[in-house]
Design a protein around this motif. Structure first.
Motif, PDB file in Angstrom:
ATOM      1  N   TYR A 159      10.025   1.638   6.624  1.00  0.00           N
ATOM      2  CA  TYR A 159       9.966   2.884   5.860  1.00  0.00           C
ATOM      3  C   TYR A 159      11.037   3.865   6.345  1.00  0.00           C
ATOM      4  O   TYR A 159      11.616   4.602   5.531  1.00  0.00           O
ATOM      5  N   ALA A 160      11.311   3.867   7.638  1.00  0.00           N
ATOM      6  CA  ALA A 160      12.392   4.703   8.165  1.00  0.00           C
ATOM      7  C   ALA A 160      13.737   4.252   7.597  1.00  0.00           C
ATOM      8  O   ALA A 160      14.597   5.083   7.279  1.00  0.00           O
ATOM      9  N   GLY A 171       8.709  13.717   2.903  1.00  0.00           N
ATOM     10  CA  GLY A 171       7.898  14.423   1.924  1.00  0.00           C
ATOM     11  C   GLY A 171       8.452  14.388   0.519  1.00  0.00           C
ATOM     12  O   GLY A 171       7.754  14.727  -0.443  1.00  0.00           O
ATOM     13  N   ASP A 172       9.712  13.976   0.363  1.00  0.00           N
ATOM     14  CA  ASP A 172      10.335  13.862  -0.953  1.00  0.00           C
ATOM     15  C   ASP A 172      10.317  12.433  -1.477  1.00  0.00           C
ATOM     16  O   ASP A 172      10.930  12.145  -2.503  1.00  0.00           O
ATOM     17  N   VAL A 183       0.562   0.943   1.174  1.00  0.00           N
ATOM     18  CA  VAL A 183       0.231   2.357   0.987  1.00  0.00           C
ATOM     19  C   VAL A 183      -0.123   2.999   2.330  1.00  0.00           C
ATOM     20  O   VAL A 183       0.367   4.086   2.664  1.00  0.00           O
ATOM     21  N   ILE A 184      -0.945   2.328   3.108  1.00  0.00           N
ATOM     22  CA  ILE A 184      -1.340   2.856   4.416  1.00  0.00           C
ATOM     23  C   ILE A 184      -0.125   2.957   5.333  1.00  0.00           C
ATOM     24  O   ILE A 184       0.049   3.950   6.052  1.00  0.00           O
ATOM     25  N   GLY A 185       0.728   1.938   5.307  1.00  0.00           N
ATOM     26  CA  GLY A 185       1.933   1.962   6.130  1.00  0.00           C
ATOM     27  C   GLY A 185       2.845   3.120   5.773  1.00  0.00           C
ATOM     28  O   GLY A 185       3.398   3.799   6.653  1.00  0.00           O
ATOM     29  N   GLY A 190       4.612   8.954   7.012  1.00  0.00           N
ATOM     30  CA  GLY A 190       4.891  10.295   6.527  1.00  0.00           C
ATOM     31  C   GLY A 190       5.292  10.409   5.079  1.00  0.00           C
ATOM     32  O   GLY A 190       5.610  11.503   4.602  1.00  0.00           O
ATOM     33  N   LEU A 191       5.305   9.289   4.352  1.00  0.00           N
ATOM     34  CA  LEU A 191       5.654   9.311   2.942  1.00  0.00           C
ATOM     35  C   LEU A 191       4.415   9.621   2.105  1.00  0.00           C
ATOM     36  O   LEU A 191       3.279   9.430   2.547  1.00  0.00           O
TER      37      LEU A 191
END
Length: 226
Positions: A159-160, A171-172, A183-185, A190-191
């Motif tokens: 995700y990073a 947040g965007d 979804v949990i990951g 922070g997404l």
């Protein structure tokens, strides 16, 4: 409105059970009735193998997890598939169909000015091929693959990497996935995340981390975000 929507591919855009008809044709006699069960077990084992390899630090192309899961499921269900059958099924997996609403929903997002990217554990080559054959590749500005960091979702590094590739803040960025683990990951990283609950019988994992949105399909997501 979301700045970027990062769509998971397998199970979210592309129907992994699109292989059932080919399984029915290759499972002999009464074993043809096991095709849907076979497909589900194959998919579950595919994900399990990717998780295990992630924990071991033993990355391989996602297709290798898919092939090993096929081998396991054949043994476990004693279906006696030939090597030619397995090769054919792997080829079918590379040509799986998109869910019915996907193309039009993605068009709606694009017309609303929302950036859409494909974000998958699959290799870039495999994902590009799936999107091309489903005639939806032009709906995405980017394809971001976990192979680029040699990890698998839900590793935070994946995700990073998505954020780094797109140069966006957590947040965007919204992950869109039918897979609860994804979804949990994403939420853990922070997404924002939307869960596509394609089956009404599907429970969400009780981890104390919930999706920002839960919808039945991509049309419903478009209704909420546009």
């Amino acid at each position: 409105m979301a700045t970027v929507l990062a769509f998971d591919v397998y199970g979210t855009l592309i129907d992994t059970h699109g292989v059932v008809a080919e399984l029915e044709a290759r499972l002999s006699g009464d074993k043809a009735d096991l095709a849907l069960e076979f497909s589900r077990r194959w998919r579950d084992k595919q994900l399990e193998y990717s998780f295990r390899r992630g924990l071991m630090g033993a990355y391989v192309d996602f297709s290798e997890c898919t092939r090993a899961a096929l081998e396991f499921t054949d043994r476990a269900q004693q279906t006696g598939l030939s090597e030619a059958d397995k090769d054919h099924l792997m080829g079918t997996y590379a040509r799986l169909p998109a869910f019915a609403e996907v193309s039009q929903a993605l068009k709606r997002f694009g017309e609303a000015g929302i950036t859409c990217v494909a974000f998958s554990n699959g290799s870039r080559e495999a994902v590009e091929g799936l999107l091309d054959q489903a005639d939806i590749r032009d709906r995405f500005s980017e394809v971001v693959s976990a192979e680029e960091v040699k990890r698998f979702k839900p590793d935070p590094a994946v995700y990073a990497h998505l954020r780094s590739r797109l140069d966006v803040e957590p947040g965007d960025t919204w992950l869109v996935s039918s897979n609860a683990f994804d979804v949990i990951g994403a939420r853990h990283a922070g997404l924002h995340a939307a869960w596509i609950r394609r089956s009404l019988d599907a429970p969400f994992d009780p981890w104390g981390i919930e999706p920002d949105l839960t919808v039945a399909d991509l049309d419903a997501l478009a209704d909420r975000l546009i």
